[in-house]
Design a protein around this motif. Structure first.
Motif, PDB file in Angstrom:
ATOM      1  N   ARG A 221      -7.584   3.402  -2.504  1.00 57.27           N
ATOM      2  CA  ARG A 221      -6.327   4.114  -2.280  1.00 57.27           C
ATOM      3  C   ARG A 221      -6.530   5.414  -1.485  1.00 57.27           C
ATOM      4  NH1 ARG A 221      -2.155   4.497  -7.199  1.00 57.27           N
ATOM      5  NH2 ARG A 221      -2.529   2.250  -6.993  1.00 57.27           N
ATOM      6  N   PRO A 222      -7.576   6.201  -1.762  1.00 58.76           N
ATOM      7  CA  PRO A 222      -7.767   7.412  -0.947  1.00 58.76           C
ATOM      8  C   PRO A 222      -8.009   7.099   0.531  1.00 58.76           C
ATOM      9  CG  PRO A 222      -9.038   7.545  -2.984  1.00 58.76           C
ATOM     10  CD  PRO A 222      -8.534   6.137  -2.876  1.00 58.76           C
TER      11      PRO A 222
ATOM     12  N   ILE B 168       0.838  -1.201   0.000  1.00 55.87           N
ATOM     13  CA  ILE B 168       0.000   0.000   0.000  1.00 55.87           C
ATOM     14  C   ILE B 168       0.877   1.257   0.000  1.00 55.87           C
ATOM     15  CG2 ILE B 168      -1.546   1.379   1.449  1.00 55.87           C
ATOM     16  CD1 ILE B 168      -3.100  -0.723   0.029  1.00 55.87           C
ATOM     17  N   LEU B 169       1.882   1.270   0.855  1.00 59.63           N
ATOM     18  CA  LEU B 169       2.783   2.428   0.912  1.00 59.63           C
ATOM     19  C   LEU B 169       3.473   2.657  -0.429  1.00 59.63           C
ATOM     20  CD1 LEU B 169       4.336   1.850   4.457  1.00 59.63           C
ATOM     21  CD2 LEU B 169       2.717   3.648   3.793  1.00 59.63           C
TER      22      LEU B 169
ATOM     23  N   PHE C  35      -6.777   4.591   2.233  1.00 57.65           N
ATOM     24  CA  PHE C  35      -5.501   4.231   2.861  1.00 57.65           C
ATOM     25  C   PHE C  35      -4.625   5.464   3.088  1.00 57.65           C
ATOM     26  CE2 PHE C  35      -6.618  -0.117   1.617  1.00 57.65           C
ATOM     27  CZ  PHE C  35      -6.232  -0.798   2.763  1.00 57.65           C
ATOM     28  N   SER C  36      -4.723   6.443   2.232  1.00 55.65           N
ATOM     29  CA  SER C  36      -3.991   7.687   2.473  1.00 55.65           C
ATOM     30  C   SER C  36      -4.439   8.325   3.776  1.00 55.65           C
ATOM     31  CB  SER C  36      -4.216   8.665   1.309  1.00 55.65           C
ATOM     32  OG  SER C  36      -3.602   8.214   0.139  1.00 55.65           O
ATOM     33  N   ARG C  37      -5.738   8.236   4.049  1.00 51.40           N
ATOM     34  CA  ARG C  37      -6.268   8.799   5.293  1.00 51.40           C
ATOM     35  C   ARG C  37      -5.870   7.950   6.495  1.00 51.40           C
ATOM     36  NH1 ARG C  37      -6.746  11.208   8.991  1.00 51.40           N
ATOM     37  NH2 ARG C  37      -8.554  12.062  10.076  1.00 51.40           N
TER      38      ARG C  37
ATOM     39  N   ILE D 274      -3.175   6.406   7.184  1.00 48.26           N
ATOM     40  CA  ILE D 274      -1.803   6.550   7.665  1.00 48.26           C
ATOM     41  C   ILE D 274      -1.515   7.972   8.163  1.00 48.26           C
ATOM     42  CG2 ILE D 274      -0.890   4.673   6.263  1.00 48.26           C
ATOM     43  CD1 ILE D 274       0.017   6.620   4.201  1.00 48.26           C
ATOM     44  N   ALA D 275      -2.593   8.757   8.301  1.00 51.11           N
ATOM     45  CA  ALA D 275      -2.414  10.105   8.847  1.00 51.11           C
ATOM     46  C   ALA D 275      -2.046  10.017  10.325  1.00 51.11           C
ATOM     47  CB  ALA D 275      -3.692  10.919   8.665  1.00 51.11           C
TER      48      ALA D 275
ATOM     49  N   LEU E 244       1.104   4.228  -2.821  1.00 51.10           N
ATOM     50  CA  LEU E 244       0.833   5.621  -2.485  1.00 51.10           C
ATOM     51  C   LEU E 244       2.049   6.517  -2.694  1.00 51.10           C
ATOM     52  CD1 LEU E 244      -1.240   5.142   0.805  1.00 51.10           C
ATOM     53  CD2 LEU E 244      -2.111   5.779  -1.461  1.00 51.10           C
TER      54      LEU E 244
ATOM     55  N   GLU F 223       8.686   5.030   3.721  1.00 51.28           N
ATOM     56  CA  GLU F 223       8.156   4.819   5.070  1.00 51.28           C
ATOM     57  C   GLU F 223       8.177   3.347   5.490  1.00 51.28           C
ATOM     58  OE1 GLU F 223       4.410   6.649   5.832  1.00 51.28           O
ATOM     59  OE2 GLU F 223       4.859   8.426   4.610  1.00 51.28           O
TER      60      GLU F 223
ATOM     61  N   ARG G   2       4.928   6.185  -1.116  1.00 51.83           N
ATOM     62  CA  ARG G   2       5.555   6.436   0.192  1.00 51.83           C
ATOM     63  C   ARG G   2       6.421   5.244   0.606  1.00 51.83           C
ATOM     64  NH1 ARG G   2       0.748   9.479   3.553  1.00 51.83           N
ATOM     65  NH2 ARG G   2       2.431   9.611   5.105  1.00 51.83           N
TER      66      ARG G   2
END
Length: 752
Positions: A645-646, A556-557, A648-650, A652-653, A560, A565, A562
């Motif tokens: 995907r959106p 996932i990272l 999962f972006s949220r 990892i906040a 995205l 990380e 990232r």
């Protein structure tokens, strides 16, 4: 009765099919015929029960017949025809007839109230006898060799009846008339160790193995953390939850919260394990990281005797009764133990005391596990207490054997308009598991007296079940994994016409050779079309990613942007650096699995980076949910492909804790699925939605999606009689293959 009482020459032949043997049906018929002053006979036969009644009240008898049958009886069909009067003098119960079988055995049943009363009555000859039973309770399927269900065809033929038992067995007025498991301390089975020895061992914090109805169980004090941890270590089961047993329905609320539906399920004659909201009043090692605990009530007389003795010790906190772990007696990954010699050998390093008895178990049957979801009952595992009850089909079909998958294995055999789904067999990844699988097939075909014309199997070539089918020499039908999930629900509901199927699962081989698991299918008849799927995600390390959720989180990272990380987030994982490199390589394994998304979310939220049993990460993530929330911009749908995907972006906040993240993931995923199927329904004009796959064992997800579909004007169909996981695969395979066989029998010769 004298011939003078018969003033009307009416004689009727009545045939009754269903679960009507070994349940006290013949004495019920005898009593009813006597009440109406009729002559004739009743007999067990290959097709069920045949009755002939003669007298002027014969029509009243027929009308009353289905009204008050014995508790375990299930009447499927009654046919009546007039026949020639014989001027019979009395009513009799005849010996069973032989022939081709179309009746069935009933499932094992928990101890009835009458037998329980006798168990604790000092004046009764069954006082404290751990094998007391009657026609309303006790073992059935697990002790039967074949039909008809007579003592000579069960393991009880090894025990010669004493005079008292023989008298009850032969007395039509007794509830033990032809109760095939009838026994007493004089003539019946015996334990190798007494109840006092069992209780003393549990009180000392030891682990005890006892022989239950369908196999050996391991018991220990569920409030003793050391004992439970020791059991985990010996059983090689580091995290997977244990079920517990309490003495009575009144004790359930000491350890769990249960509504009326859940309490009724606990008290049902099947006595399943029921998943309940935990009060956290047990040893922490019972269900690590989970919010629910599996609870059951005593099933067999021995369980009642153990609790009676435990209560008598007084070694419990004021107001709190004893609670014992009750789990299957096997090492991790091995089949349930049923043989005495095998138990003494295989359980030596697990149990401090092994308690055998001399009544054999012919068919393994683990405890059934259920939950109540959205006010309906849902199977997690279907076995003791429910098998071999058939699932009624919408039409009669050819005889098909379906061999299921590789995990949570079951097999199914169709006969006429019924599908007989076996008890939960388990995973087919050991030689012992495959042996039990083959034994189950043999026993089911033998007791049903059928010969399959075709074998249905999964498309995956490396499954043991597929290899068994291919080695059989019979005509074969390969059924795609997720199509089988959908077809199982279609078969169970008797749905005709097209349906959309939302299948959220862990893994299944797709028609294109890919790793599927989050699928939107359009199903009609024997065919399906894949009209949508979850966005593909890399699986770094292949199958290893299913056991290590941090790998899916890494994917996932990477997706995205990232990737940097991965190392800091998963520094505890020695392979983190290598996984980063793997994700950069082209041609690696990908998946559309919904289960892997749960794994990724659990790892990203710090809930579980590794898992020791299937579904662990998803179950622990579900347990974190306090309330659900929808991130409205959390998904996209492009040409049938659903991407989260959106979301999962949220997730990892930095401002999101694990509980809020779990609620956001569940709520958003459910909303995305409802949007997905809603769009497909509008596009296709199909409003019936099949919901299946292992992810639907998640109560939060299942409830949200089911309610959301209804709110959107759609008609969801969910598994009711089978689990949504791979335990239901064999029914779906059988239904597809049966329809193909019926429609194109010549095309199946040598089909693969």
């Amino acid at each position: 009765m004298s011939a003078a009482t018969i003033r009307d020459p009416t004689r009727l032949r009545v045939r009754v099919s269903g679960a009507v043997q070994g349940v006290g049906f013949r004495p019920y018929v005898y009593g009813l015929a006597t009440r109406y002053g009729l002559a004739g006979f009743v007999v067990n036969g290959p097709e069920g029960v045949t009755i002939e009644v003669e007298g002027n009240r014969a029509p009243e008898f027929v009308a009353a017949l289905p009204l008050e049958p014995p508790p375990l009886a299930r009447i499927d069909h009654i046919s009546v025809q007039r026949t020639r009067a014989l001027a019979a003098q009395d009513f009799s119960i005849c010996a069973s007839e032989d022939g081709r079988l179309s009746t069935r055995i009933v499932a094992d049943a928990a101890t009835c109230r009458q037998c329980l009363g006798e168990l604790f009555d000092p004046e009764n000859r069954h006082y404290l006898y751990p094998f007391v039973s009657c026609s309303h309770c006790g073992p059935r399927y697990t002790i039967a060799e074949q039909l008809p269900y007579d003592r000579r065809n069960t393991v009880m033929k090894a025990f010669r009846l004493c005079a008292a038992c023989a008298a009850e067995y032969a007395d039509p007025a007794s509830r033990r008339f032809h109760a095939e498991a009838i026994a007493c301390p004089i003539c019946g089975p015996r334990l190798s160790h007494g109840v006092n020895a069992i209780v003393a061992a549990i009180a000392r914090g030891q682990i005890v193995a006892i022989k239950g109805l369908g196999g050996y169980q391991l018991l220990c004090d569920a409030r003793n953390q050391d004992a439970v941890q020791r059991l985990r270590s010996r059983k090689q089961r580091p995290q997977k939850p244990f079920a517990v047993m309490v003495s009575s329905i009144g004790r359930v609320n000491e350890i769990a919260e249960a509504n009326a539906a859940e309490l009724a399920l606990l008290e049902s004659v099947a006595r399943p394990v029921v998943l309940l909201a935990s009060r956290n009043d047990l040893a922490p090692a019972i269900a690590p990281g989970l919010s629910r605990v599996g609870v059951m009530l005593p099933v067999a007389p021995l369980h009642h005797l153990i609790f009676h003795a435990l209560h008598s010790t007084g070694a419990w906190l004021a107001g709190a009764g004893p609670v014992i772990v009750a789990t299957s007696a096997n090492s991790c990954g091995e089949p349930l133990v049923i043989d005495n010699a095998q138990a003494l050998r295989r359980l030596e390093g697990i149990a401090d005391l092994v308690v055998t008895h001399d009544r054999d178990i012919l068919t393994r049957a683990d405890d059934s596990v259920l939950s109540v979801v959205a006010s309906r009952t849902q199977f997690v595992r279907r076995a003791r207490g429910y098998v071999p009850d058939p699932i009624r089909l919408a039409r009669s079909v050819p005889v098909v054997l379906a061999v299921g998958g590789a995990l949570k294995s079951t097999v199914t055999i169709t006969r006429d308009n019924e599908a007989f789904v076996s008890q939960h067999i388990g995973d087919l990844d050991t030689a012992e598991g495959i042996c039990v699988f083959e034994q189950t097939i043999h026993h089911l075909t033998s007791t049903l007296d059928v010969e399959p014309v075709v074998i249905a199997h999964d498309m995956h070539p490396n499954m043991a079940s597929t290899r068994f089918a291919q080695a059989s020499g019979r005509a074969l039908v390969a059924v795609q994994h997720h199509h089988a999930h959908a077809a199982a629900v279609i078969a169970e509901h008797g749905h005709a016409g097209p349906a959309l199927a939302l299948v959220l699962d862990g893994h299944g081989l797709g028609s294109d050779g890919g790793n599927w698991g989050g699928e939107l299918l359009l199903c009609e008849g024997t065919r399906f079309r894949r009209i949508g799927h979850l966005a593909p995600l890399q699986m770094p390390g292949g199958d290893r990613a299913a056991r290590e959720p941090w790998r899916m989180a890494s994917a996932i990272l990477q997706a995205l942007g990232r990737r940097h990380e991965i190392g800091p987030r998963f520094a505890a994982q020695r392979q983190a650096g290598r996984v980063s490199a793997l994700l950069d390589q082209a041609g690696g394994a990908t998946t559309t699995s919904a289960g892997r998304l749960f794994d990724a979310a659990a790892a990203l939220l710090g809930v579980a980076s590794l898992q020791s049993y299937e579904g662990e990460a998803a179950m622990k993530l579900e347990a974190m949910v306090r309330r659900t929330e929808i991130f409205e911009a959390g998904w996209t749908i492009d040409r049938g492909v659903l991407s989260l995907r959106p979301l999962f972006s949220r997730l990892i906040a930095d401002d999101l804790d694990a509980a809020d993240g779990a609620g956001l993931f569940h709520g958003t995923f459910a909303a995305a699925c409802i949007d997905w199927v809603g769009r497909a329904a509008r596009r296709t004009g199909v409003n019936t939605i099949i919901l299946s796959g292992g992810c639907f064992l998640n109560a939060v997800l299942a409830d949200e999606i089911e309610r959301g579909c209804r709110s959107a004007g759609l008609t969801p169909l969910v598994p009711r009689q089978l689990p949504p996981n791979d335990g239901g695969l064999s029914l779906g395979q059988a239904w597809i293959a049966a329809l193909q066989t019926a429609e194109q029998p010549s095309a199946l010769k040598g089909a693969t």
